[in-house]
Design a protein around this motif. Structure first.
Motif, PDB file in Angstrom:
ATOM      1  N   ALA A 227       0.886  -1.200   0.058  1.00 41.69           N
ATOM      2  CA  ALA A 227       0.115  -0.107  -0.135  1.00 41.69           C
ATOM      3  C   ALA A 227       1.034   1.140  -0.005  1.00 41.69           C
ATOM      4  N   TRP A 228       2.052   1.261   0.884  1.00 39.63           N
ATOM      5  CA  TRP A 228       2.891   2.507   0.642  1.00 39.63           C
ATOM      6  C   TRP A 228       3.486   2.445  -0.832  1.00 39.63           C
ATOM      7  N   GLN A 229       3.977   1.178  -1.166  1.00 37.81           N
ATOM      8  CA  GLN A 229       4.279   1.746  -2.694  1.00 37.81           C
ATOM      9  C   GLN A 229       3.485   2.048  -3.388  1.00 37.81           C
ATOM     10  N   ASN A 230       1.995   1.762  -3.681  1.00 38.14           N
ATOM     11  CA  ASN A 230       1.002   2.005  -4.512  1.00 38.14           C
ATOM     12  C   ASN A 230       0.674   3.576  -4.455  1.00 38.14           C
ATOM     13  N   ALA A 231       1.105   4.223  -3.342  1.00 38.42           N
ATOM     14  CA  ALA A 231       0.896   5.673  -3.301  1.00 38.42           C
ATOM     15  C   ALA A 231       1.801   6.325  -4.201  1.00 38.42           C
ATOM     16  N   PHE A 232       2.634   5.837  -4.891  1.00 38.95           N
ATOM     17  CA  PHE A 232       3.630   6.219  -6.113  1.00 38.95           C
ATOM     18  C   PHE A 232       2.811   5.801  -7.211  1.00 38.95           C
ATOM     19  N   HIS A 233       2.137   6.635  -8.008  1.00 39.35           N
ATOM     20  CA  HIS A 233       1.418   6.307  -9.011  1.00 39.35           C
ATOM     21  C   HIS A 233       2.235   5.649 -10.378  1.00 39.35           C
ATOM     22  N   ARG A 234       3.420   6.211 -10.212  1.00 44.78           N
ATOM     23  CA  ARG A 234       4.317   5.575 -11.276  1.00 44.78           C
ATOM     24  C   ARG A 234       4.591   4.171 -11.322  1.00 44.78           C
ATOM     25  N   LEU A 235       4.349   3.419  -9.957  1.00 52.45           N
ATOM     26  CA  LEU A 235       4.594   2.156  -9.859  1.00 52.45           C
ATOM     27  C   LEU A 235       2.976   1.390 -10.033  1.00 52.45           C
ATOM     28  N   THR A 236       2.176   1.945  -9.877  1.00 51.32           N
ATOM     29  CA  THR A 236       0.899   1.353  -9.832  1.00 51.32           C
ATOM     30  C   THR A 236       0.330   1.290 -11.186  1.00 51.32           C
ATOM     31  N   ARG A 237       0.656   2.094 -12.042  1.00 49.75           N
ATOM     32  CA  ARG A 237       0.340   2.189 -13.633  1.00 49.75           C
ATOM     33  C   ARG A 237       1.746   2.532 -14.161  1.00 49.75           C
ATOM     34  N   CYS A 238       2.643   1.419 -14.606  1.00 50.25           N
ATOM     35  CA  CYS A 238       3.865   1.528 -15.090  1.00 50.25           C
ATOM     36  C   CYS A 238       3.817   1.622 -16.616  1.00 50.25           C
ATOM     37  N   TYR A 239       4.324   2.963 -17.080  1.00 50.25           N
ATOM     38  CA  TYR A 239       4.583   2.992 -18.529  1.00 50.25           C
ATOM     39  C   TYR A 239       5.859   2.806 -19.077  1.00 50.25           C
ATOM     40  N   GLU A 240       6.982   2.591 -18.014  1.00 51.60           N
ATOM     41  CA  GLU A 240       8.409   2.367 -18.428  1.00 51.60           C
ATOM     42  C   GLU A 240       8.471   0.919 -18.981  1.00 51.60           C
ATOM     43  N   ARG A 241       9.132   0.857 -19.949  1.00 46.88           N
ATOM     44  CA  ARG A 241       9.356  -0.597 -20.688  1.00 46.88           C
ATOM     45  C   ARG A 241      10.929  -1.188 -20.380  1.00 46.88           C
ATOM     46  N   ARG A 242      11.680  -0.346 -19.691  1.00 44.78           N
ATOM     47  CA  ARG A 242      13.019  -1.001 -19.371  1.00 44.78           C
ATOM     48  C   ARG A 242      12.862  -1.417 -17.872  1.00 44.78           C
ATOM     49  N   ALA A 243      13.600  -2.721 -17.681  1.00 42.01           N
ATOM     50  CA  ALA A 243      13.281  -3.127 -16.170  1.00 42.01           C
ATOM     51  C   ALA A 243      14.271  -2.409 -15.301  1.00 42.01           C
ATOM     52  N   THR A 244      15.493  -1.794 -15.770  1.00 44.41           N
ATOM     53  CA  THR A 244      16.464  -1.127 -15.142  1.00 44.41           C
ATOM     54  C   THR A 244      15.696   0.192 -14.641  1.00 44.41           C
ATOM     55  N   VAL A 245      15.047   0.680 -15.406  1.00 50.46           N
ATOM     56  CA  VAL A 245      14.145   2.163 -14.956  1.00 50.46           C
ATOM     57  C   VAL A 245      13.214   1.788 -14.112  1.00 50.46           C
ATOM     58  N   ILE A 246      12.309   0.862 -14.094  1.00 45.51           N
ATOM     59  CA  ILE A 246      11.405   0.246 -13.287  1.00 45.51           C
ATOM     60  C   ILE A 246      12.238  -0.133 -11.792  1.00 45.51           C
ATOM     61  N   ASP A 247      13.262  -0.743 -11.659  1.00 44.34           N
ATOM     62  CA  ASP A 247      14.009  -0.875 -10.651  1.00 44.34           C
ATOM     63  C   ASP A 247      14.295   0.313  -9.889  1.00 44.34           C
ATOM     64  N   ALA A 248      14.938   1.313 -10.880  1.00 45.17           N
ATOM     65  CA  ALA A 248      15.485   2.492 -10.063  1.00 45.17           C
ATOM     66  C   ALA A 248      14.071   3.412  -9.372  1.00 45.17           C
ATOM     67  N   PHE A 249      13.064   3.439 -10.112  1.00 46.51           N
ATOM     68  CA  PHE A 249      12.042   3.988  -9.380  1.00 46.51           C
ATOM     69  C   PHE A 249      11.354   3.410  -8.198  1.00 46.51           C
ATOM     70  N   PHE A 250      11.487   2.031  -8.249  1.00 48.71           N
ATOM     71  CA  PHE A 250      10.959   1.213  -6.989  1.00 48.71           C
ATOM     72  C   PHE A 250      12.076   1.470  -5.864  1.00 48.71           C
ATOM     73  N   ASP A 251      13.397   1.627  -6.140  1.00 49.40           N
ATOM     74  CA  ASP A 251      14.425   1.969  -5.309  1.00 49.40           C
ATOM     75  C   ASP A 251      14.319   3.314  -4.640  1.00 49.40           C
ATOM     76  N   LEU A 252      13.854   4.311  -5.415  1.00 50.30           N
ATOM     77  CA  LEU A 252      13.639   5.449  -5.011  1.00 50.30           C
ATOM     78  C   LEU A 252      12.433   5.562  -4.041  1.00 50.30           C
ATOM     79  N   ALA A 253      11.409   4.779  -4.354  1.00 48.30           N
ATOM     80  CA  ALA A 253      10.309   4.834  -3.687  1.00 48.30           C
ATOM     81  C   ALA A 253      10.432   4.077  -2.374  1.00 48.30           C
ATOM     82  N   ASP A 254      11.272   3.011  -2.518  1.00 48.48           N
ATOM     83  CA  ASP A 254      11.553   2.130  -1.092  1.00 48.48           C
ATOM     84  C   ASP A 254      12.359   3.052  -0.174  1.00 48.48           C
ATOM     85  N   THR A 255      13.384   3.986  -0.800  1.00 46.32           N
ATOM     86  CA  THR A 255      14.081   4.798  -0.011  1.00 46.32           C
ATOM     87  C   THR A 255      13.019   5.736   0.849  1.00 46.32           C
ATOM     88  N   ILE A 256      12.466   6.289   0.026  1.00 42.90           N
ATOM     89  CA  ILE A 256      11.380   7.276   0.890  1.00 42.90           C
ATOM     90  C   ILE A 256      10.531   6.673   1.655  1.00 42.90           C
TER      91      ILE A 256
END
Length: 280
Positions: A227-256
């Motif tokens: 639920a904490w992660q889903n507050a970041f809407h880039r993760l709940t509806r992901c338009y990124e195509r590269r896995a490295t970019v998705i992981d980077a956004f997840f790392d940033l969200a997890d850091t927050i």
């Protein structure tokens, strides 16, 4: 209105900027030495926070201070340098020193999100009429602090993703001798129990056919982290195509999430100059 409160963004930026390499304001290799000055890293960092939090496109968030191409180029540069992964690890280490990670109890669960643009981590979603979706197999400690995740297509079952998710424990350093892994009924199989036994882990797995509230126990922590992660809407509806970019956004969200939990839990036991006036 700021995307995040200043008591959260300022410590994030202080640590993030410390990981960045030194860059001149003007490129000394330019033949005329009179081209436009480099966009500041802080401006791009703030733009990435907005993209992560609001889920908007790079074009929608771009303005006179920073273009969409600059945001993407600087994002890719920081991914190549491993800045996002290092920032997340520093946040986890700080949390472990001040509060302490509850590693003797961990929880793992899978979650499906939309991925309209497809990409490397997308597949046909079984819960969305076959549209493109992404599954993340996430792992948290006993309080709900995100420890890592494995990305896969939405058509992948949770159980085969358990082994690579457990492999993420090796990145956390020394571990307790006895670790209990809390899993839902989707992992209720002999294969799962064999896998846990081979790794010396204790499994607390929900039984199929029994209502979840009766046996939820400590598994709700991973639900809270989701639920904490889903507050970041880039993760709940992901338009990124590269896995490295998705992981980077997840790392940033997890850091927050980690830094926010650290500040909230240390508020009553520690004092520092920039401590918020009240617990948020």
């Amino acid at each position: 209105m700021p995307v995040l409160p200043s008591w959260l963004t300022e410590p994030l930026w202080d640590q993030f900027s410390a990981l960045l390499p030194t860059r001149p304001v003007f490129d000394p290799a330019h033949p005329l030495g009179c081209h436009r000055r480099r966009i500041s890293d802080r401006t791009v960092f703030d733009k990435l926070l907005q993209v992560l939090r609001f889920g908007c496109s790079y074009q929608a968030i771009a303005d006179a201070t920073c273009s969409a191409s600059t945001i993407r180029a600087r994002r890719d540069e920081w991914i190549r340098l491993g800045i996002f992964a290092r920032l997340k690890q520093i946040a986890l280490d700080a949390y472990d020193r001040v509060v302490g990670l509850v590693l003797d109890r961990i929880a793992i669960d899978g979650a499906i999100t939309k991925a309209p643009g497809g990409g490397e981590a997308a597949g046909r979603s079984p819960v969305d009429r076959g549209k493109q979706g992404m599954k993340r197999s996430g792992m948290t400690d006993g309080y709900g602090i995100p420890l890592g995740r494995i990305l896969a297509g939405a058509n992948r079952h949770d159980s085969p993703l358990l082994a690579p998710t457990l492999d993420l424990l090796e990145e956390l350093g020394p571990l307790p001798e006895a670790i209990t892994v809390h899993l839902d009924a989707g992992y209720d199989s002999a294969t799962t129990r064999t896998l846990l036994n081979e790794r010396g882990l204790h499994g607390r797995i929900a039984r199929k056919g029994i209502k979840a509230p009766v046996q939820a126990t400590q598994r709700w922590h991973v639900e809270r982290a989701r639920a904490w992660q889903n507050a970041f809407h880039r993760l709940t509806r992901c338009y990124e195509r590269r896995a490295t970019v998705i992981d980077a956004f997840f790392d940033l969200a997890d850091t927050i999430i980690t830094v926010r939990s650290l500040i909230r839990r240390a508020w009553a036991t520690h004092r520092w100059d920039t401590r918020p006036q009240r617990r948020r």
